[in-house]
Design an enzyme around this catalytic site. Sequence first.
Site, PDB file in Angstrom:
ATOM      1  N   ASP A 193       0.847  -1.182   0.000  1.00 48.67           N
ATOM      2  CA  ASP A 193       0.000   0.000   0.000  1.00 48.67           C
ATOM      3  C   ASP A 193       0.891   1.244   0.000  1.00 48.67           C
ATOM      4  OD1 ASP A 193      -2.944   0.915   0.538  1.00 48.67           O
ATOM      5  OD2 ASP A 193      -1.705   2.127   1.865  1.00 48.67           O
ATOM      6  N   ILE A 194       0.591   2.179  -0.905  1.00 47.29           N
ATOM      7  CA  ILE A 194       1.387   3.409  -0.984  1.00 47.29           C
ATOM      8  C   ILE A 194       1.051   4.288   0.214  1.00 47.29           C
ATOM      9  CG2 ILE A 194       1.984   5.389  -2.443  1.00 47.29           C
ATOM     10  CD1 ILE A 194       2.339   2.652  -3.690  1.00 47.29           C
ATOM     11  N   ASN A 217      -3.004  12.508  -4.985  1.00 49.62           N
ATOM     12  CA  ASN A 217      -4.224  12.847  -5.710  1.00 49.62           C
ATOM     13  C   ASN A 217      -4.756  14.225  -5.345  1.00 49.62           C
ATOM     14  OD1 ASN A 217      -4.507  10.614  -7.342  1.00 49.62           O
ATOM     15  ND2 ASN A 217      -5.676   9.449  -5.858  1.00 49.62           N
ATOM     16  N   ASP A 236      -2.534   8.643 -11.316  1.00 48.46           N
ATOM     17  CA  ASP A 236      -2.566   7.534 -12.280  1.00 48.46           C
ATOM     18  C   ASP A 236      -1.178   7.254 -12.856  1.00 48.46           C
ATOM     19  OD1 ASP A 236      -5.231   7.212 -11.847  1.00 48.46           O
ATOM     20  OD2 ASP A 236      -5.895   8.036 -13.772  1.00 48.46           O
ATOM     21  N   GLU A 255      -4.861   2.133  -4.421  1.00 47.38           N
ATOM     22  CA  GLU A 255      -3.389   2.161  -4.451  1.00 47.38           C
ATOM     23  C   GLU A 255      -2.809   0.929  -3.778  1.00 47.38           C
ATOM     24  OE1 GLU A 255      -4.646   4.555  -0.817  1.00 47.38           O
ATOM     25  OE2 GLU A 255      -5.393   4.133  -2.820  1.00 47.38           O
TER      26      GLU A 255
END
Length: 206
Positions: free
Chosen positions: A74-75, A82, A91, A117
């Site tokens: 997971d980022i 965003n 993206d 993500e």
Amino acid sequence: SLPFTEDEQQLLATIGTSLSLTLRNADAHQHLQDMALRDALTEVLNRRALDEPLKRELKSGLRYGAPACLLIIDIDYFKTVNDRLGHPAGDMVLKQLAALMTDTVRDIDMVGRYGGEEFMIILPHTSIEQALSLAERLRTSIECHAFDVEDGIVRLTASIGIADVCDPAIASVDDWVNAADMALYDAKAQGRNRVVVHTPAPFAPA
């Protein structure tokens, strides 16, 4: 030997045409099937496509004790990317991240987008030690990578949870995914940008 008659030539031309159409259709069909299994943005496997390999590895784990590990990545603070730079930038980052993961893992490993993500990597024939060293390598390459976006570069880190299919608490695909998820949650809770291996809870005394 006599050359082909006009009728025979006509027939061969027709066979040739229909054969090339069949091959072209087979190609198109294969392409459609591939597309159905791929995430449109990142081109790694989509969530649905991960079901089959998860079931397969779980089955050989339960039946033969074959080692396999599951990574959920997971980022960290991806929402900030965003919010500050917009979804197109987000993206771009996800695409580059998927490529980075694909380059880091082995050919037999399966990289998929699990949602948003979050990514999932299935590592067949992999002990927890091997999985840990691969996850650590992945974490480092994400941390060191400059992600290109329209207006410059973005630096990111990721948290990674690992679960071993041979963990005694795992009896289903859901158990396996939940175990990796719990490890990921611990990685976040411990300050992010780290790898955590799921440790089975000790059985409470009766």
